[in-house]
Each structure stands twice: as structure tokens, then as C-alpha cells.
Write a protein that holds these residues in place. Structure first.
Motif, PDB file in Angstrom:
ATOM      1  N   TYR A  66       0.822  -1.219   0.000  1.00 57.51           N
ATOM      2  CA  TYR A  66       0.000   0.000   0.000  1.00 57.51           C
ATOM      3  C   TYR A  66       0.856   1.269   0.000  1.00 57.51           C
ATOM      4  N   LEU A  67       2.141   1.125   0.379  1.00 52.81           N
ATOM      5  CA  LEU A  67       2.999   2.304   0.528  1.00 52.81           C
ATOM      6  C   LEU A  67       3.906   2.507  -0.676  1.00 52.81           C
ATOM      7  N   LYS A  68       3.752   1.638  -1.653  1.00 51.38           N
ATOM      8  CA  LYS A  68       4.602   1.704  -2.843  1.00 51.38           C
ATOM      9  C   LYS A  68       4.562   3.104  -3.468  1.00 51.38           C
ATOM     10  N   GLY A  69       5.738   3.652  -3.753  1.00 49.38           N
ATOM     11  CA  GLY A  69       5.783   4.938  -4.452  1.00 49.38           C
ATOM     12  C   GLY A  69       5.822   6.141  -3.539  1.00 49.38           C
ATOM     13  N   ILE A  70       5.626   5.962  -2.217  1.00 45.38           N
ATOM     14  CA  ILE A  70       5.672   7.155  -1.360  1.00 45.38           C
ATOM     15  C   ILE A  70       7.130   7.531  -1.089  1.00 45.38           C
ATOM     16  N   ASP A  71       7.329   8.801  -0.729  1.00 48.17           N
ATOM     17  CA  ASP A  71       8.690   9.293  -0.463  1.00 48.17           C
ATOM     18  C   ASP A  71       9.294   8.593   0.749  1.00 48.17           C
ATOM     19  N   SER A  72      10.571   8.251   0.639  1.00 48.04           N
ATOM     20  CA  SER A  72      11.287   7.738   1.813  1.00 48.04           C
ATOM     21  C   SER A  72      12.744   8.152   1.700  1.00 48.04           C
ATOM     22  N   GLU A  73      13.413   8.097   2.823  1.00 45.62           N
ATOM     23  CA  GLU A  73      14.838   8.428   2.872  1.00 45.62           C
ATOM     24  C   GLU A  73      15.555   7.343   3.662  1.00 45.62           C
ATOM     25  N   PRO A  74      16.434   6.516   3.099  1.00 37.25           N
ATOM     26  CA  PRO A  74      16.788   6.518   1.685  1.00 37.25           C
ATOM     27  C   PRO A  74      15.628   6.043   0.789  1.00 37.25           C
ATOM     28  N   VAL A  75      15.799   6.223  -0.506  1.00 43.08           N
ATOM     29  CA  VAL A  75      14.684   5.946  -1.412  1.00 43.08           C
ATOM     30  C   VAL A  75      14.262   4.477  -1.416  1.00 43.08           C
ATOM     31  N   ASP A  76      15.192   3.573  -1.113  1.00 46.04           N
ATOM     32  CA  ASP A  76      14.844   2.140  -1.112  1.00 46.04           C
ATOM     33  C   ASP A  76      14.561   1.621   0.307  1.00 46.04           C
ATOM     34  N   LEU A  77      14.223   2.523   1.216  1.00 45.42           N
ATOM     35  CA  LEU A  77      13.999   2.154   2.618  1.00 45.42           C
ATOM     36  C   LEU A  77      13.044   0.967   2.763  1.00 45.42           C
ATOM     37  N   LEU A  78      11.983   0.940   1.959  1.00 44.98           N
ATOM     38  CA  LEU A  78      10.947  -0.071   2.147  1.00 44.98           C
ATOM     39  C   LEU A  78      11.275  -1.415   1.502  1.00 44.98           C
ATOM     40  N   SER A  79      12.328  -1.456   0.692  1.00 45.42           N
ATOM     41  CA  SER A  79      12.535  -2.628  -0.178  1.00 45.42           C
ATOM     42  C   SER A  79      12.769  -3.937   0.587  1.00 45.42           C
ATOM     43  N   ARG A  80      13.256  -3.869   1.822  1.00 48.13           N
ATOM     44  CA  ARG A  80      13.569  -5.097   2.564  1.00 48.13           C
ATOM     45  C   ARG A  80      12.391  -5.595   3.395  1.00 48.13           C
ATOM     46  N   TYR A  81      11.314  -4.827   3.425  1.00 47.63           N
ATOM     47  CA  TYR A  81      10.260  -5.135   4.395  1.00 47.63           C
ATOM     48  C   TYR A  81       8.924  -5.447   3.714  1.00 47.63           C
ATOM     49  N   THR A  82       8.125  -6.264   4.416  1.00 48.22           N
ATOM     50  CA  THR A  82       6.803  -6.612   3.886  1.00 48.22           C
ATOM     51  C   THR A  82       5.677  -5.986   4.696  1.00 48.22           C
ATOM     52  N   ARG A  83       5.972  -5.612   5.922  1.00 50.89           N
ATOM     53  CA  ARG A  83       4.943  -5.053   6.797  1.00 50.89           C
ATOM     54  C   ARG A  83       5.464  -3.788   7.491  1.00 50.89           C
ATOM     55  N   ALA A  84       4.546  -2.867   7.760  1.00 49.50           N
ATOM     56  CA  ALA A  84       4.866  -1.649   8.516  1.00 49.50           C
ATOM     57  C   ALA A  84       3.875  -1.582   9.683  1.00 49.50           C
ATOM     58  N   ILE A  85       4.405  -1.593  10.879  1.00 48.62           N
ATOM     59  CA  ILE A  85       3.550  -1.571  12.076  1.00 48.62           C
ATOM     60  C   ILE A  85       3.374  -0.109  12.501  1.00 48.62           C
ATOM     61  N   SER A  86       2.136   0.275  12.669  1.00 51.26           N
ATOM     62  CA  SER A  86       1.832   1.648  13.070  1.00 51.26           C
ATOM     63  C   SER A  86       1.355   1.643  14.521  1.00 51.26           C
ATOM     64  N   ILE A  87       1.970   2.486  15.325  1.00 48.65           N
ATOM     65  CA  ILE A  87       1.661   2.526  16.761  1.00 48.65           C
ATOM     66  C   ILE A  87       1.257   3.954  17.125  1.00 48.65           C
ATOM     67  N   ALA A  88       0.174   4.067  17.873  1.00 46.06           N
ATOM     68  CA  ALA A  88      -0.298   5.398  18.290  1.00 46.06           C
ATOM     69  C   ALA A  88      -0.382   5.492  19.801  1.00 46.06           C
ATOM     70  N   VAL A  89      -0.035   6.672  20.306  1.00 50.06           N
ATOM     71  CA  VAL A  89      -0.244   6.997  21.720  1.00 50.06           C
ATOM     72  C   VAL A  89      -1.188   8.189  21.752  1.00 50.06           C
ATOM     73  N   LYS A  90      -2.209   8.104  22.593  1.00 50.78           N
ATOM     74  CA  LYS A  90      -3.168   9.209  22.686  1.00 50.78           C
ATOM     75  C   LYS A  90      -2.622  10.326  23.575  1.00 50.78           C
ATOM     76  N   LEU A  91      -2.863  11.562  23.159  1.00 52.94           N
ATOM     77  CA  LEU A  91      -2.497  12.713  23.994  1.00 52.94           C
ATOM     78  C   LEU A  91      -3.717  13.104  24.836  1.00 52.94           C
ATOM     79  N   PRO A  92      -3.492  13.608  26.053  1.00 51.96           N
ATOM     80  CA  PRO A  92      -4.624  13.928  26.936  1.00 51.96           C
ATOM     81  C   PRO A  92      -5.532  15.022  26.354  1.00 51.96           C
ATOM     82  N   ASP A  93      -6.839  14.830  26.519  1.00 45.38           N
ATOM     83  CA  ASP A  93      -7.812  15.780  25.958  1.00 45.38           C
ATOM     84  C   ASP A  93      -7.595  17.212  26.440  1.00 45.38           C
ATOM     85  N   ASP A  94      -7.309  17.380  27.735  1.00 45.89           N
ATOM     86  CA  ASP A  94      -7.236  18.740  28.282  1.00 45.89           C
ATOM     87  C   ASP A  94      -6.107  19.567  27.664  1.00 45.89           C
ATOM     88  N   VAL A  95      -5.073  18.897  27.160  1.00 42.21           N
ATOM     89  CA  VAL A  95      -3.989  19.626  26.487  1.00 42.21           C
ATOM     90  C   VAL A  95      -4.570  20.394  25.294  1.00 42.21           C
TER      91      VAL A  95
END
Ligand code: SF4
Ligand code: SF4
Length: 242
Positions: free
Chosen positions: A29-58
Motif C-alpha cells: 500500500y505504501l509503494k511509491g511514497i517518499d522515503s529516505e533513503p529511497v529504497d527504505l521499504l525494499s527489505r520489508y513486507t509489513r509496517a507496524i503503526s503505533i499510536a499513543v493518545k495525547l490527553p484531551d485537556d492539552v
């Protein structure tokens, strides 16, 4: 262990380390997007996305600019995300696979704000949320009130599916933008370029030329389009989960 069991175990570990949301993207799904270095994604098959929520009052405290408090919480969240990514990478390597943590919020240049890889693009592909009119990732759970980090890997994992865009006719971020930068244009998956969604120069000039100079802020952040998104507002969230 099957890919399904590995995915489940990995997500549980990330949550135990402090993650609030975890998704797995197929790198296709990420094919063609910008990366540095340009072949950054070539060795990998999966990208894990992790999120931390920021407190509402902030965010509830923001009026028309970032505060020193938001700036510090932003830093702390990035530090936590980097820790989670590092420890998760260690877990993956111990199982004989490769892992590459991509640091949270480490722009390679302060003019174009390019990084090694867009954490937003990964989160979008991993089904954490959709790309809103503000370019932010809007999660059903917390709206855009999150920070993100990515771990690339070749570990066999089951990929999650991207979510449908649910911005609909909402114009909250367009109306509230302090730089009049948001164009009020929706996308089904992701924008071909960020300028399709926002006038990037107007936004960047506001953040770099004005907000970064505020005492105690010291970084190009804003927070207003995060604050106003109805998917992130405490009241809206309570209604959706009741
Ligand atoms: S970060 Fe601030 S200036 Fe940039 S689009 Fe959002 S509200 Fe507008
Ligand atoms: S404020 Fe509205 S239009 Fe903007 S990202 Fe959130 S849901 Fe989408």
C-alpha cells in the motif's frame, strides 16, 4: 507461530508497552511514497503503526496557538513512542526477523518537513484511521489526538485493512485553521500530494515563522486542527461509545 498468532502477540506487547492503538500495514500500500533513503521499504513486507493518545485537556486549553504545556506533552509522547518502537524491534529481532524503528517526528529538513517515512501514510494503510481534510490521521477512537511511530519488518504478520474516510460534510478544521490553509477537499484513501489538501506553505509559515518562536514552545507545532475535529472531542467520543 502462525502469522495470525504473531500479529496478536505483537499487538498485545505493544499495548503492554504503552501503545493505545496498533495496526499492521501491507507495505504494498505504501509503494511509491517518499522515503529516505529511497529504497527504505525494499527489505520489508509489513509496517507496524503505533499510536499513543495525547490527553484531551492539552487540546481543550488551546485557543489560537500552541502552549508550552502542549509542546512538552508532544515531546514526551514522541519519547514514549520511540521507546515502544525500540523495544518492539528487539522483540521481533529475537524471533529471527528484521525490524527498523522509524523515529517519531524527526524531520530531515525544517522547510519541507520531510522525514524518513510518513508515519501518517503508514497509519492510514494500517487501518488506524483515515486521512482527514486536515491531512491528519483521524482515528475512530481518539480522532486526531494521537502521535504515531512506525516499525518496518519482514516478520510474517496479518495486515489490517485501511478504513473508509468519514469526514463527510464536516468543515470544522477548514473553518478553524489559523492560517486559512485547509482546502476542504476529501480523499477516498490518500491525497496525491499534501498540497491537494492544504496550502502547505501557509501552514508551515505559521508554524515555523510564528508558533515556533513562542516562549516555551520552541518547535513548529499548532494543534488547532487537532483540537476542533469532532472525532477527537471528548463529548463526541462519549456519545459514540455510549
Ligand atoms: S496545523 Fe494549524 S495552520 Fe496548519 S493546517 Fe492545522 S490549524 Fe492550520
Ligand atoms: S475536522 Fe472534520 S473535516 Fe477536518 S479532519 Fe476532522 S472530521 Fe475531517
Amino acid at each position: 507461530m502462525s502469522a495470525r498468532d504473531s500479529s496478536k502477540a505483537l499487538k498485545e506487547i505493544a499495548r503492554n508497552l504503552g501503545a493505545d492503538l496498533v495496526g499492521i500495514a501491507d507495505v504494498a500500500y505504501l509503494k511509491g511514497i517518499d522515503s529516505e533513503p529511497v529504497d527504505l521499504l525494499s527489505r520489508y513486507t509489513r509496517a507496524i503503526s503505533i499510536a499513543v493518545k495525547l490527553p484531551d485537556d492539552v487540546f481543550e486549553q488551546l485557543v489560537d496557538r500552541p502552549t508550552p504545556l502542549y509542546s512538552q506533552v508532544y515531546l514526551n509522547a514522541n519519547a514514549l513512542l520511540d521507546q515502544i518502537a525500540l523495544r518492539l524491534s528487539g522483540y521481533i529481532e529475537q524471533r529471527g526477523f528484521t525490524a527498523m524503528p522509524i523515529p517519531a517526528s524527526q524531520p530531515l529538513d525544517m522547510t519541507e518537513f520531510r522525514s524518513h517515512l510518513s508515519a501518517k501514510a503508514v497509519a492510514n494503510a494500517a487501518g488506524l484511521g483515515w486521512q482527514g481534510k486536515s491531512l491528519l490521521i483521524i482515528t475512530p477512537e481518539f480522532g486526531p489526538r494521537i502521535r504515531l511511530v512506525t516499525v518496518l519488518t519482514d516478520m510474517p504478520l496479518v495486515a489490517d485493512r485501511p478504513l473508509k474516510n468519514r469526514c463527510g460534510s464536516c468543515t470544522a478544521c477548514t473553518s478553524a485553521c489559523v492560517a486559512q490553509a485547509i482546502r476542504n477537499v476529501s480523499t477516498t484513501f490518500h491525497y496525491a500530494s499534501r498540497d491537494e489538501a492544504i496550502d502547505f506553505r501557509k501552514c508551515a509559515d505559521k508554524l515555523v515563522g510564528e508558533f515556533k518562536m513562542l516562549p516555551g514552545v520552541d518547535k513548529p507545532i499548532c494543534g488547532i486542527c487537532i483540537k476542533v475535529c469532532p472525532w477527537g472531542r471528548k463529548l463526541g467520543r462519549a456519545r459514540r461509545t455510549s
